[in-house]
Design an enzyme around this catalytic site. Structure first.
Site, PDB file in Angstrom:
ATOM      1  N   GLY A 146       0.866  -1.187   0.000  1.00  0.00           N
ATOM      2  CA  GLY A 146       0.000   0.000   0.000  1.00  0.00           C
ATOM      3  C   GLY A 146       0.894   1.226   0.000  1.00  0.00           C
ATOM      4  N   ARG A 147       0.335   2.325   0.509  1.00  0.00           N
ATOM      5  CA  ARG A 147       1.097   3.587   0.497  1.00  0.00           C
ATOM      6  C   ARG A 147       2.458   3.464   1.191  1.00  0.00           C
ATOM      7  NH1 ARG A 147      -4.216   6.615   1.099  1.00  0.00           N
ATOM      8  NH2 ARG A 147      -4.376   5.347   2.953  1.00  0.00           N
ATOM      9  N   ILE A 148       2.459   2.871   2.401  1.00  0.00           N
ATOM     10  CA  ILE A 148       3.707   2.847   3.180  1.00  0.00           C
ATOM     11  C   ILE A 148       4.691   1.828   2.595  1.00  0.00           C
ATOM     12  CG2 ILE A 148       4.720   2.456   5.478  1.00  0.00           C
ATOM     13  CD1 ILE A 148       1.991   3.442   6.640  1.00  0.00           C
TER      14      ILE A 148
ATOM     15  N   ALA B  47       6.654   5.030  14.692  1.00  0.00           N
ATOM     16  CA  ALA B  47       6.888   5.206  13.252  1.00  0.00           C
ATOM     17  C   ALA B  47       6.397   6.560  12.729  1.00  0.00           C
ATOM     18  CB  ALA B  47       6.264   4.068  12.470  1.00  0.00           C
TER      19      ALA B  47
ATOM     20  N   HIS C  65       6.541   1.949  19.187  1.00  0.00           N
ATOM     21  CA  HIS C  65       5.482   2.379  18.253  1.00  0.00           C
ATOM     22  C   HIS C  65       5.623   3.877  17.928  1.00  0.00           C
ATOM     23  CE1 HIS C  65       1.162   1.264  16.804  1.00  0.00           C
ATOM     24  NE2 HIS C  65       1.773   2.065  15.943  1.00  0.00           N
TER      25      HIS C  65
ATOM     26  N   THR D 217       6.535  -2.558  11.080  1.00  0.00           N
ATOM     27  CA  THR D 217       5.980  -1.252  11.455  1.00  0.00           C
ATOM     28  C   THR D 217       4.465  -1.251  11.229  1.00  0.00           C
ATOM     29  OG1 THR D 217       6.475  -0.390   9.247  1.00  0.00           O
ATOM     30  CG2 THR D 217       8.072   0.115  10.984  1.00  0.00           C
ATOM     31  N   SER D 218       3.868  -2.452  11.097  1.00  0.00           N
ATOM     32  CA  SER D 218       2.423  -2.483  10.821  1.00  0.00           C
ATOM     33  C   SER D 218       1.642  -2.591  12.131  1.00  0.00           C
ATOM     34  CB  SER D 218       2.090  -3.607   9.848  1.00  0.00           C
ATOM     35  OG  SER D 218       2.433  -4.867  10.382  1.00  0.00           O
ATOM     36  N   ARG D 219       1.343  -3.812  12.552  1.00  0.00           N
ATOM     37  CA  ARG D 219       0.699  -4.028  13.844  1.00  0.00           C
ATOM     38  C   ARG D 219       1.325  -5.270  14.470  1.00  0.00           C
ATOM     39  NH1 ARG D 219      -0.598   0.545  13.811  1.00  0.00           N
ATOM     40  NH2 ARG D 219      -2.702   1.423  13.867  1.00  0.00           N
TER      41      ARG D 219
ATOM     42  N   GLU E 229       1.243  -5.092  23.237  1.00  0.00           N
ATOM     43  CA  GLU E 229       1.791  -3.746  23.155  1.00  0.00           C
ATOM     44  C   GLU E 229       1.164  -2.901  24.257  1.00  0.00           C
ATOM     45  OE1 GLU E 229       2.374  -2.165  19.157  1.00  0.00           O
ATOM     46  OE2 GLU E 229       1.714  -0.226  19.927  1.00  0.00           O
TER      47      GLU E 229
HETATM   48  C1  DGY Z   1      -1.089   4.575  12.777  1.00  0.00           C
HETATM   49  O1  DGY Z   1      -1.405   5.739  12.508  1.00  0.00           O
HETATM   50  O2  DGY Z   1      -1.822   3.628  12.529  1.00  0.00           O
HETATM   51  C2  DGY Z   1       0.246   4.352  13.399  1.00  0.00           C
HETATM   52  O3  DGY Z   1       0.403   3.068  13.873  1.00  0.00           O
HETATM   53  C3  DGY Z   1       0.536   5.377  14.473  1.00  0.00           C
HETATM   54  O4  DGY Z   1       0.697   6.589  13.846  1.00  0.00           O
END
Ligand code: DGY
Length: 326
Positions: free
Chosen positions: A156-158, A288, A286, A236-238, A267
């Site tokens: 996706g975007r990221i 990012a 967390h 960096t997702s979940r 978390e």
């Molecule tokens: C989000 O926005 O989903 C990130 O995990 C925190 O900015």
């Protein structure tokens, strides 16, 4: 006319918060920790709008506790904390903050990738603790980034923005997703592969899938066993996208080289968690999207979403716009 009542579940940056305070009768939760569930339910009772965080569970129970609720503006792009279907059933628009955090999150993903590959945290500790006595041919050897293969799970975007950074390092880019991304293929030379191929070929594997029932434990024991021994896993997702204990076992046994996690399951990861005992596990809390500018822009977007919803308009980042068609 009385201003709409709003509860903001944590202090958010000024640029958005000021607008909310100017236009609504808002109460802002002042504590560093999220409001306890009972408090959230109680505060929501007479609210027209809520500004929530990814640490607040937004579900049917909360909607039912807030009979006047017109909108929920979530201060995050991820919305796995929200039961969107429950909101839709009740005709309540729920929103997120997409777009503005893409580049900042990609920066952090790439930072984690490089930091873990080149053992920066270990090097810092080594120097600081007085162990650095001489230059060593075998000291803190890591993995090359330049020319390596980067696997992106979820482009996706990221994921796309991370892959774009990788081009600057002459990396070969593989990706796996539910659908093909032609732009990633033509602009970045990314190659679509199966999950198995992604696991088997990536020197670096960066996770960008949203958390959903089918992505929970996307990286489990079998996936870790299929990865290369030199591989670095970046999440960096979940947190629940990775099976934490399976990862712990794989890192401990050096079945993969390292993991760098911005998100964990649970978390926050408790201070006595065994993952912290491993040199090849790099864990940050967390962060990012945590740049001054991005967090301010997220606050502005949350404010826009909130104010539009309170005015009965379709919020710009509505996750359930169909409710307005009825
Ligand atoms: C989000 O926005 O989903 C990130 O995990 C925190 O900015």
């Amino acid at each position: 006319m009385a201003k709409p009542k709003v509860f903001v579940t944590r202090i958010i940056p000024d640029r958005g918060l000021k607008r909310i305070l100017d236009h609504t009768d808002a109460t802002v939760w002042q504590d560093d920790l999220p409001p306890p569930r009972a408090v959230l339910l109680e505060r929501a009772h007479d609210c027209d709008g809520l500004v929530t965080l990814l640490t607040d569970k937004v579900d049917g129970e909360l909607f039912d506790a807030a009979p006047h609720l017109k909108v929920v503006a979530n201060y995050a792009v991820g919305f796995d904390n929200i039961d969107v279907m429950a909101a839709t059933q009740r005709g309540i628009p729920v929103t997120n903050t997409p777009g503005v955090l893409t580049e900042t999150t990609a920066d952090l993903a790439f930072t984690l990738l490089m930091t873990a590959a080149r053992r920066i945290a270990e090097g810092r500790d080594y120097a600081k603790s007085g162990q650095w006595k001489t230059w060593g041919p075998m000291l803190l050897l890591g993995q090359d980034i330049y020319g390596a293969t980067l696997g992106i799970a979820g482009i996706g975007r990221i994921g796309f923005a991370v892959a774009r950074r990788a081009r600057g390092f002459n990396m070969r880019i593989l990706y796996h997703d539910a659908v093909r991304n032609e732009r990633a293929e033509s602009e970045l030379g990314a190659r679509f592969v199966s999950k198995q191929e992604l696991l088997a070929q990536s020197d670096f594997l960066s996770l960008h899938v949203p958390l959903a029932p089918d992505t929970r434990h996307f990286i489990d024991q079998a996936a870790l066993a299929a990865m290369k021994p030199n591989a670095v896993l970046v999440n960096t997702s979940r947190g629940p996208v990775v099976d934490t204990m399976a990862l712990y076992e794989a890192l401990k046994a050096r079945r993969i080289f390292a993991a760098a996690l911005d998100v964990t399951d649970p978390e926050p990861l408790p201070a006595d968690h065994p993952l912290y005992t491993l040199d090849n596990a790099l864990i940050v809390p967390h962060i990012a999207s945590a740049s001054f500018e991005t967090r301010n822009r997220m606050a502005e977007i949350a404010a826009d979403n909130l104010l539009a919803g309170l005015a009965g308009q379709v919020p710009p980042n509505c996750l359930n716009p169909d409710i307005f068609k009825k």
